[in-house]
Design a protein around this motif. Structure first.
Motif, PDB file in Angstrom:
ATOM      1  N   ASP A 193     -16.107   8.369  -1.742  1.00 34.85           N
ATOM      2  CA  ASP A 193     -14.827   9.073  -1.844  1.00 34.85           C
ATOM      3  C   ASP A 193     -13.635   8.163  -1.558  1.00 34.85           C
ATOM      4  N   LEU A 194     -13.899   6.985  -0.994  1.00 30.31           N
ATOM      5  CA  LEU A 194     -12.818   6.056  -0.662  1.00 30.31           C
ATOM      6  C   LEU A 194     -12.395   5.193  -1.847  1.00 30.31           C
ATOM      7  N   LEU A 195     -13.042   5.348  -2.999  1.00 28.83           N
ATOM      8  CA  LEU A 195     -12.764   4.463  -4.125  1.00 28.83           C
ATOM      9  C   LEU A 195     -11.284   4.435  -4.519  1.00 28.83           C
ATOM     10  N   PRO A 196     -10.579   5.579  -4.639  1.00 32.13           N
ATOM     11  CA  PRO A 196      -9.152   5.502  -4.984  1.00 32.13           C
ATOM     12  C   PRO A 196      -8.341   4.702  -3.957  1.00 32.13           C
ATOM     13  N   ARG A 197      -8.675   4.851  -2.678  1.00 34.74           N
ATOM     14  CA  ARG A 197      -7.981   4.073  -1.646  1.00 34.74           C
ATOM     15  C   ARG A 197      -8.357   2.598  -1.739  1.00 34.74           C
TER      16      ARG A 197
ATOM     17  N   ALA B 119       0.832  -1.207   0.000  1.00 33.64           N
ATOM     18  CA  ALA B 119       0.000   0.000   0.000  1.00 33.64           C
ATOM     19  C   ALA B 119       0.868   1.259   0.000  1.00 33.64           C
ATOM     20  N   ILE B 120       1.945   1.233   0.770  1.00 26.60           N
ATOM     21  CA  ILE B 120       2.854   2.381   0.806  1.00 26.60           C
ATOM     22  C   ILE B 120       3.440   2.634  -0.578  1.00 26.60           C
ATOM     23  N   ALA B 121       3.784   1.560  -1.277  1.00 23.73           N
ATOM     24  CA  ALA B 121       4.370   1.697  -2.620  1.00 23.73           C
ATOM     25  C   ALA B 121       3.390   2.308  -3.606  1.00 23.73           C
ATOM     26  N   LEU B 122       2.080   2.193  -3.329  1.00 21.71           N
ATOM     27  CA  LEU B 122       1.068   2.715  -4.244  1.00 21.71           C
ATOM     28  C   LEU B 122       0.598   4.124  -3.879  1.00 21.71           C
ATOM     29  N   GLU B 123       1.094   4.680  -2.777  1.00 22.13           N
ATOM     30  CA  GLU B 123       0.603   5.984  -2.324  1.00 22.13           C
ATOM     31  C   GLU B 123       0.875   7.083  -3.348  1.00 22.13           C
ATOM     32  N   GLY B 124       2.080   7.119  -3.850  1.00 19.51           N
ATOM     33  CA  GLY B 124       2.413   8.120  -4.860  1.00 19.51           C
ATOM     34  C   GLY B 124       2.479   9.538  -4.348  1.00 19.51           C
ATOM     35  N   GLY B 125       2.744   9.728  -3.066  1.00 24.72           N
ATOM     36  CA  GLY B 125       2.825  11.076  -2.512  1.00 24.72           C
ATOM     37  C   GLY B 125       3.060  11.039  -1.022  1.00 24.72           C
ATOM     38  N   GLU B 126       2.370  11.905  -0.294  1.00 27.40           N
ATOM     39  CA  GLU B 126       2.504  11.965   1.157  1.00 27.40           C
ATOM     40  C   GLU B 126       1.950  10.697   1.804  1.00 27.40           C
ATOM     41  N   PRO B 127       2.465  10.342   3.001  1.00 26.42           N
ATOM     42  CA  PRO B 127       1.927   9.171   3.707  1.00 26.42           C
ATOM     43  C   PRO B 127       0.415   9.284   3.900  1.00 26.42           C
ATOM     44  N   ASP B 128      -0.292   8.211   3.623  1.00 29.33           N
ATOM     45  CA  ASP B 128      -1.752   8.164   3.750  1.00 29.33           C
ATOM     46  C   ASP B 128      -2.077   7.253   4.928  1.00 29.33           C
ATOM     47  N   PHE B 129      -2.306   7.840   6.101  1.00 29.72           N
ATOM     48  CA  PHE B 129      -2.542   7.036   7.298  1.00 29.72           C
ATOM     49  C   PHE B 129      -3.772   6.154   7.139  1.00 29.72           C
TER      50      PHE B 129
ATOM     51  N   HIS C 217      -9.136   0.957  -4.405  1.00 27.68           N
ATOM     52  CA  HIS C 217      -8.350   0.400  -5.507  1.00 27.68           C
ATOM     53  C   HIS C 217      -6.963  -0.015  -5.015  1.00 27.68           C
ATOM     54  N   LYS C 218      -6.313   0.882  -4.278  1.00 30.52           N
ATOM     55  CA  LYS C 218      -4.944   0.608  -3.812  1.00 30.52           C
ATOM     56  C   LYS C 218      -4.918  -0.527  -2.796  1.00 30.52           C
ATOM     57  N   LEU C 219      -5.881  -0.538  -1.873  1.00 29.98           N
ATOM     58  CA  LEU C 219      -5.924  -1.590  -0.859  1.00 29.98           C
ATOM     59  C   LEU C 219      -6.153  -2.952  -1.501  1.00 29.98           C
ATOM     60  N   THR C 220      -7.076  -3.019  -2.455  1.00 28.73           N
ATOM     61  CA  THR C 220      -7.377  -4.302  -3.102  1.00 28.73           C
ATOM     62  C   THR C 220      -6.170  -4.819  -3.872  1.00 28.73           C
ATOM     63  N   ARG C 221      -5.504  -3.935  -4.588  1.00 29.36           N
ATOM     64  CA  ARG C 221      -4.304  -4.358  -5.313  1.00 29.36           C
ATOM     65  C   ARG C 221      -3.198  -4.785  -4.338  1.00 29.36           C
ATOM     66  N   SER C 222      -3.086  -4.084  -3.222  1.00 31.46           N
ATOM     67  CA  SER C 222      -2.049  -4.407  -2.236  1.00 31.46           C
ATOM     68  C   SER C 222      -2.274  -5.767  -1.600  1.00 31.46           C
ATOM     69  N   ASP C 223      -3.516  -6.201  -1.551  1.00 33.64           N
ATOM     70  CA  ASP C 223      -3.869  -7.449  -0.878  1.00 33.64           C
ATOM     71  C   ASP C 223      -3.443  -8.682  -1.662  1.00 33.64           C
ATOM     72  N   CYS C 224      -3.036  -8.486  -2.899  1.00 35.45           N
ATOM     73  CA  CYS C 224      -2.559  -9.625  -3.705  1.00 35.45           C
ATOM     74  C   CYS C 224      -1.078  -9.854  -3.408  1.00 35.45           C
ATOM     75  N   THR C 225      -0.781 -10.835  -2.554  1.00 34.21           N
ATOM     76  CA  THR C 225       0.606 -11.100  -2.157  1.00 34.21           C
ATOM     77  C   THR C 225       1.062 -12.496  -2.575  1.00 34.21           C
ATOM     78  N   THR C 226       0.275 -13.138  -3.416  1.00 37.63           N
ATOM     79  CA  THR C 226       0.631 -14.496  -3.823  1.00 37.63           C
ATOM     80  C   THR C 226       1.944 -14.521  -4.600  1.00 37.63           C
ATOM     81  N   ARG C 227       2.718 -15.610  -4.417  1.00 35.94           N
ATOM     82  CA  ARG C 227       3.948 -15.792  -5.182  1.00 35.94           C
ATOM     83  C   ARG C 227       3.697 -16.529  -6.499  1.00 35.94           C
ATOM     84  N   ASN C 228       2.458 -16.970  -6.677  1.00 37.37           N
ATOM     85  CA  ASN C 228       2.079 -17.630  -7.918  1.00 37.37           C
ATOM     86  C   ASN C 228       1.920 -16.553  -9.001  1.00 37.37           C
ATOM     87  N   ARG C 229       2.880 -16.495  -9.914  1.00 40.85           N
ATOM     88  CA  ARG C 229       2.899 -15.418 -10.899  1.00 40.85           C
ATOM     89  C   ARG C 229       1.657 -15.424 -11.789  1.00 40.85           C
ATOM     90  N   ARG C 230       1.206 -16.600 -12.156  1.00 41.48           N
ATOM     91  CA  ARG C 230       0.018 -16.681 -13.010  1.00 41.48           C
ATOM     92  C   ARG C 230      -1.206 -16.139 -12.282  1.00 41.48           C
TER      93      ARG C 230
END
Length: 496
Positions: free
Chosen positions: A392-396, A295-305, A398-411
Motif C-alpha cells: 500500500d506504500l507504493l504511491p508514497r 515531497a511536500i510539492a508532490l503531495e497534491g492534497g492534505e499534509p502526509d506526515f 514513488h513520491k519519495l524516490t522522485r523527491s530524492d533526486c536533488t542533483t543540479r546536473n540537468r542531464r
C-alpha cells in the motif's frame, strides 16, 4: 469584534504608530475577525449571555482569536472564564448537545453545540516547579492573569462575549501584523514554566511562516536541555504538528540551530557534517531538507506526515555508514538498512503508533531500491517484487524516490526522471495484466493439502511461500503448471 483602540493594539513603529504596510495588515486582520466571529457568534454569543446572566465572564481566547484574525478560524473554539468547572457544567447543562470532562483536572470542560466543539477553561495561573513534567494548575482571578501565562503574544488576545470587547495587553495584534513570535513576558520565564513552548515556537514558525523574535530564539538555545523534562508523547504531538505545517523546513532549521533537535531527534543535526556523494556541493542535511520540500510539492492534497517523515529520515543511516575509498570518493553502503533501523528506534522512543512507525521504516528501507533500474537489469520479476514489497506504500514510495533526486546536473536529473517514468509505466502494464496488488500463489492451502496428502501445518506454509516466490519470479501459472511445480518442490524437500 477587534477594536484597535484597546490596550496594546498600537504598533511598535519608530514613532509609536503603525507603518502604512502594518496598517493594511491590521485592517485586513480586523476584517477577517469580523467575518469569522459573525460565523460563530450565534453559538458564542448565546453561551456568553448564559455566563453573563449568572454573573460570570466568558471570553473567546488564544488560538481561536489568532485564527479569527488570520481568517482561518475552524470549528474548535477556546474560551476562558472566571467560573470554575462545576459551575461551567451547571451553566451548559441542557444547552450543550454533548459535554466531556477529560480536561477537568486542568480546569477545562468540553461541549458541542451547533456543529462547533467548545473548550471552556477556568482562568489559570498555572506554574511548574522546574522538575515535574506536568503543570501545577492554579486558578487565576482575572482575564489579564490568564493572558499573562499564555505562551506567545499572538495567543494572548481575547474577545469578550457577548459584547465583543477586544483585549490585547501584550501587543499580540502588532505581532500578528508583523508576523513575529514573541512571549508575553520574558522568554526565560515562559520556557522555564513549560519547556514544550520552545517546540511550539518552532511549530508556529512552521505553521504560520512567522519569524521567531531574536530574544525568544536565544532563550530556546539556552534552555534546550530543559526539554528533557517533557514526556515523549507531548514532544511527539508537537513535532507532528510542526511536520504537518505549511513550512516545516523553517521549523526544522530552528530546532537544529537552537539545539532542540539534539534533545529528541539527534539524527537530524547529525547529518550536517556528512557530505552527500550524489551532490558534493551540499551536505546530507541540506539534501534532506530539499527532499522534504520536494515531497511536500508532490503531495497534491492534505499534509502526509508519513511521507514527510520518511523524507526526513531517509538518509539518517549515512553518518554510520560513511566510508572514503582509495580514490577519495565517499560512499554510504547499505545506509538505507541502517537508516530504517535507526528510524524504528527513534520513532519507538517518541511513542509513535506502530502502524505509522512501520510505514515510515518501510519507506526508508525501500527508498534506494529504484537506483539501478536505469541500467536495464530489472526483470519483470524484480518489478513484481518492488510492487509487492511496497504494498500500500507504493504511491508514497514513488513520491519519495522522485523527491530524492536533488542533483543540479540537468542531464542526470532528466535521466533519473525518465527512468522512473519508465518504471511506473512498466508497473502499470504488469499490474493490468496480473493484478499485482493481490499477488498470491496459484494454489491455495486446501489445494496444497489435497495434492500433498498432508494436514494443515508447517509444511503447507512452506509450500505456500515457495509457490508465491515462483509466482513473483515467473508470473501467473496455469493449474497444471502450478501443480507440477508443487510436486517438484515436494520431491526435492523429501515430502511424501
Amino acid at each position: 469584534m477587534p477594536d484597535t483602540s484597546s490596550p496594546g493594539a498600537n504598533s511598535s513603529g519608530a514613532n509609536g504608530s503603525p507603518s502604512a504596510a502594518e496598517r493594511r495588515e491590521l485592517t485586513a486582520a480586523q476584517r477577517n475577525a469580523v467575518t469569522e466571529l459573525l460565523r460563530v457568534s450565534p453559538v458564542a454569543d448565546e453561551l456568553g449571555r448564559r455566563f453573563a446572566r449568572a454573573g460570570h465572564e466568558l471570553h473567546l481566547v488564544g488560538g481561536s482569536v489568532r485564527d479569527a484574525l488570520l481568517g482561518r478560524l475552524g470549528d474548535d473554539l477556546d474560551f476562558c472564564t472566571d467560573a470554575h468547572p462545576e459551575e461551567t457544567l451547571r451553566l451548559i447543562k441542557g444547552w450543550a448537545e454533548a459535554t466531556w470532562e477529560t480536561g477537568r483536572e486542568f480546569g477545562t470542560i468540553g461541549a458541542a453545540r451547533g456543529g462547533l466543539r467548545l473548550e471552556i477553561t477556568t482562568f489559570r495561573a498555572e506554574a511548574y516547579d522546574g522538575v515535574t513534567r506536568n503543570p501545577v494548575v492554579r486558578y487565576g482571578k482575572s482575564l489579564l492573569d490568564d493572558l499573562r501565562r499564555r505562551d506567545f503574544t499572538i495567543n494572548a488576545m481575547a474577545v469578550s462575549l457577548p459584547d465583543h470587547r477586544f483585549t490585547d495587553p501584550h501587543r499580540g495584534l502588532d505581532d500578528l501584523a508583523t508576523r513575529v513570535i514573541r512571549t508575553p513576558g520574558t522568554p526565560q520565564e515562559s520556557f522555564g514554566d513549560d519547556p514544550l513552548r520552545m517546540l511550539r515556537a518552532a511549530r508556529f514558525a512552521a505553521q504560520l511562516r512567522f519569524a521567531v523574535e531574536p530574544g525568544v530564539r536565544a532563550a530556546m538555545a539556552a534552555l534546550a536541555t530543559d526539554l528533557d523534562r517533557i514526556t515523549a508523547e507531548r514532544i511527539r504531538d508537537e513535532f507532528v504538528k510542526l511536520m504537518s505545517g505549511a513550512d516545516p523546513i523553517t521549523g526544522l532549521r530552528l530546532l537544529v540551530d537552537t539545539g532542540l533537535a539534539d534533545r529528541f531527534l539527534p539524527e537530524l543535526s547529525g547529518l550536517k557534517l556528512e557530505i552527500d556523494e550524489h551532490a558534493q556541493h551540499k551536505d546530507v542535511y541540506e539534501h534532506t531538507l530539499t527532499v522534504v520540500s520536494n515531497a511536500i510539492a508532490l503531495e497534491g492534497g492534505e499534509p502526509d506526515f508519513v511521507l514527510r517523515m520518511a523524507a526526513l529520515m531517509h538518509d539518517v543511516g549515512k553518518p554510520a555508514t560513511k566510508a572514503v575509498g582509495s580514490d577519495g570518493r565517499v560512499s554510504f553502503h547499505h545506509h538505507e538498512v541502517v537508516g530504517a533501523r535507526m528510524t524504528k528506534q527513534r520513532m519507538k522512543a517518541l511513542r509513535f503508533p506502530k502502524d505509522v512507525t512501520s510505514a515510515v521504516v518501510d519507506l526508508v528501507g525501500l527508498h534506494l531500491r529504484f537506483y539501478g533500474y536505469g541500467r536495464g537489469e530489472w526483470t519483470d520479476s524484480a518489478v513484481r517484487r518492488y510492487v509487492t514489497d511496497a504494498g500500500d506504500l507504493l504511491p508514497r514510495l514513488h513520491k519519495l524516490t522522485r523527491s530524492d533526486c536533488t542533483t543540479r546536473n540537468r542531464r542526470k536529473a532528466a535521466a533519473l526522471a525518465a527512468d522512473y517514468d519508465a518504471l511506473e509505466t512498466r508497473i502499470a502494464r504488469i499490474q493490468a495484466e496480473e493484478d499485482l496488488a493481490r499477488v498470491r500463489p496459484d494454489l491455495d492451502g486446501n489445494a496444497i493439502m489435497e495434492l500433498l496428502g498432508v494436514p494443515a501445518g508447517p509444511i503447507v506454509g512452506r509450500a505456500w511461500r515457495h509457490l508465491k516466490e515462483v509466482r513473483l519470479e515467473r508470473g501467473p501459472l496455469d493449474r497444471d503448471e502450478a501443480e507440477a511445480e508443487l510436486l517438484r518442490w515436494a520431491r526435492a524437500e523429501g515430502i511424501g
